[in-house]
Design an enzyme around this catalytic site. Sequence first.
Site, short mmCIF file in Angstrom:
data_model
loop_
_atom_site.label_atom_id
_atom_site.label_comp_id
_atom_site.label_asym_id
_atom_site.label_seq_id
_atom_site.Cartn_x
_atom_site.Cartn_y
_atom_site.Cartn_z
N THR A 1 0.78 -1.23 0.09
CA THR A 1 -0.20 -0.14 0.08
C THR A 1 0.85 1.29 -0.10
O THR A 1 0.27 2.45 -0.28
CB THR A 1 -0.90 -0.02 1.33
OG1 THR A 1 0.02 0.05 2.55
CG2 THR A 1 -1.80 -1.35 1.20
N CYS B 1 -3.06 -0.59 14.47
CA CYS B 1 -4.05 -0.45 13.37
C CYS B 1 -5.12 -1.37 13.15
O CYS B 1 -4.79 -2.47 13.06
CB CYS B 1 -3.21 -0.09 11.90
SG CYS B 1 -4.22 0.68 10.56
N ARG C 1 -7.20 -3.89 7.50
CA ARG C 1 -6.95 -5.17 7.21
C ARG C 1 -5.45 -5.75 7.30
O ARG C 1 -4.44 -5.01 6.94
CB ARG C 1 -7.23 -5.47 5.58
CG ARG C 1 -7.15 -6.99 5.16
CD ARG C 1 -7.63 -6.98 3.92
NE ARG C 1 -7.44 -8.51 3.46
CZ ARG C 1 -7.92 -8.81 2.04
NH1 ARG C 1 -8.30 -7.92 1.45
NH2 ARG C 1 -7.77 -10.28 1.83
N ARG D 1 4.12 6.75 3.62
CA ARG D 1 3.32 7.75 4.01
C ARG D 1 2.35 7.36 5.28
O ARG D 1 2.21 5.99 5.26
CB ARG D 1 2.45 8.49 2.92
CG ARG D 1 1.49 7.51 2.19
CD ARG D 1 0.96 8.23 0.90
NE ARG D 1 0.06 7.37 0.33
CZ ARG D 1 0.06 6.43 -0.50
NH1 ARG D 1 1.32 6.10 -0.76
NH2 ARG D 1 -0.94 5.81 -0.92
N CYS E 1 -0.51 6.39 7.61
CA CYS E 1 -1.90 5.71 7.48
C CYS E 1 -2.90 6.70 7.96
O CYS E 1 -2.84 7.35 9.01
CB CYS E 1 -2.08 4.67 8.45
SG CYS E 1 -3.71 3.87 8.56
N CYS F 1 -4.90 4.75 11.23
CA CYS F 1 -4.77 4.70 12.57
C CYS F 1 -3.67 5.86 13.15
O CYS F 1 -3.45 6.27 14.33
CB CYS F 1 -3.70 3.41 12.78
SG CYS F 1 -2.21 3.49 11.98
N TRP G 1 14.61 16.59 50.19
CA TRP G 1 13.07 16.48 49.94
C TRP G 1 12.40 17.34 48.49
O TRP G 1 12.27 16.96 47.65
CB TRP G 1 12.07 16.31 50.72
CG TRP G 1 10.70 16.36 50.49
CD1 TRP G 1 10.03 15.07 50.40
CD2 TRP G 1 9.89 17.26 50.15
NE1 TRP G 1 8.55 15.25 50.12
CE2 TRP G 1 8.45 16.48 49.58
CE3 TRP G 1 9.91 18.55 49.93
CZ2 TRP G 1 7.54 17.18 49.45
CZ3 TRP G 1 8.62 19.44 49.32
CH2 TRP G 1 7.41 18.53 49.34
N TYR H 1 11.70 16.00 44.74
CA TYR H 1 10.33 16.36 44.31
C TYR H 1 10.46 17.12 43.16
O TYR H 1 9.64 16.79 41.92
CB TYR H 1 9.62 16.81 45.59
CG TYR H 1 8.21 17.33 45.15
CD1 TYR H 1 7.15 16.24 45.47
CD2 TYR H 1 7.69 18.46 44.57
CE1 TYR H 1 5.77 16.38 45.20
CE2 TYR H 1 6.14 18.79 44.41
CZ TYR H 1 5.61 17.79 44.65
OH TYR H 1 4.05 17.99 44.32
N ASP I 1 9.98 11.91 52.51
CA ASP I 1 8.70 12.38 52.55
C ASP I 1 7.43 11.92 53.44
O ASP I 1 7.84 10.58 53.84
CB ASP I 1 8.22 12.05 51.02
CG ASP I 1 6.86 12.52 50.95
OD1 ASP I 1 6.51 13.69 50.50
OD2 ASP I 1 5.71 11.72 50.93
#
Length: 502
Positions: free
Chosen positions: A46, A54, A57, A79, A81, A84, A445, A449, A465
């Site tokens: 294709t 995807c 088929r 290129r 699809c 999808c 701490w 974080y 913590d």
Amino acid sequence: MPDAAGRVSFEEETAVQNDRDCARYAAFKAKDARFDGHFFVGVSSTGIYCRPVCRARLPRPENCTFYASAAAAEQAGFRPCLLCRPELAPGNAPVDASASLARRAARLLEDHCGSEHSVEELAHRLGCTDRHLRRVFLNEYDVSPIQYLQTCRLLLAKSLLTDTGLSVIDVAMAAGFGSLRRFNALFKKQYRLTPTALRRETARHGERGTGITLTLGYRPPYPWQQMLDFLAGRAIPGVELVRDGEYLRTVRFATEARQPVCGWIRVGHLVHKRALSVTVDAALLPVLSLVLARVRHLFDLCCDPDTVYAALAPMNAIRPGLCVHGTRLPGCFDAFEMAVRAILGQQITVKAARTLAGRIVQAHGTPLATAIEGLTHVFPSPETIAALDGPIGEHLGPLGITGARARSIQALACALAAGEIDFGHGSPPQAQIGKLMEMPGIGEWTAQYLAMRGMGWPDAFPHTDYGVKKALAPRSPAQILALAESWRPWRGYATVNLWNSL
């Protein structure tokens, strides 16, 4: 087997590649979402390339070629699809060594695809030579950084053409092409149809107010409500909202010409599409790629939940259900904003820190007119706080902020404004943690974080913590650190699981 010199024969390399391709084809056949974004499938019959999920088929195995990136598939002549939509595939989080360097570079290219940056500038930001960067990037993605950037721009443009009603020239500018002629020529060369022809072939979604809506994919499962609850508890009044199952906030950026751009965003959840919907104020179009990058970071869309869970599942031996499959690491949209709220939150409740942050917004934020009730201001920039005249306590003290916290906020604002601290993807986290801990009022701490949420560092671990210590009681901090060694490099995700378990 390798020979005496450690070389592997061509036949053995071919056998390994065939086994890998068989595994990828099996994942493609099963439409396995765990592999979404990890590879792409070029279909020779294709001329298109697809995501592993995807629903078209299934092609024959002999017609399939597998690529490490969308850019590699496009360079091979395929290129994207239209079913999808490869531009919606989730990205990959950086983990270690050369792969980490290449993936951090890829994230920077994706984040800044609307801007002009050379490979030399990119390498400098990542702390390596451009030659080394090109080598590790080619090894990871099978294309050069420039080819990868070109595909990022094309896929962003394709998403805008498909999902919005923007004019073609606005699409070209937002995707970073610089000129309509250049955009049209490259689009036609790569995809063998013009931008206007693509628009005719694809369904267009309706506009929502003054915004444009795009989608960003993720790998399931995704704990959307859990993420919203986390953000709602820390939402700064006037700047952020969580309402009706959506996250909304105000936004400020600077363009390449250093012109301020302000607006709003709205983020919702599209369960059936395994994606988030992102509605962006039209005023933010010049910085669209940066906005989308911040959303990916905030909601941790590049996470591979299966890899993280495989590493952290032994946590459930401590207590059943301690580690939950799909847990995400909440990032941030504005690192300075998040850092100020974290500094304010030292030794006080989350709710109290939120109140103080709201007072800063009212006193020093930028008013912004929006059509969204509750979004009234943009959080002050580091430059705004750094430029305040006189002792910082005179400005923040009347808001109920202690002198020590005010000086910490001022020091961080000055460092960020001067470029001495960088929360971007390209910065080595350990180096930034060291710089943060040299500042007044920022200890282990806070630094950990900020690295965890501001930089998205998956191995950050604020072991002192309160929530971490409570979840792992009666262990001492030293025992907690020793226990967490087996959780590397995902200790940040382990931290979130510990918080959620309380």
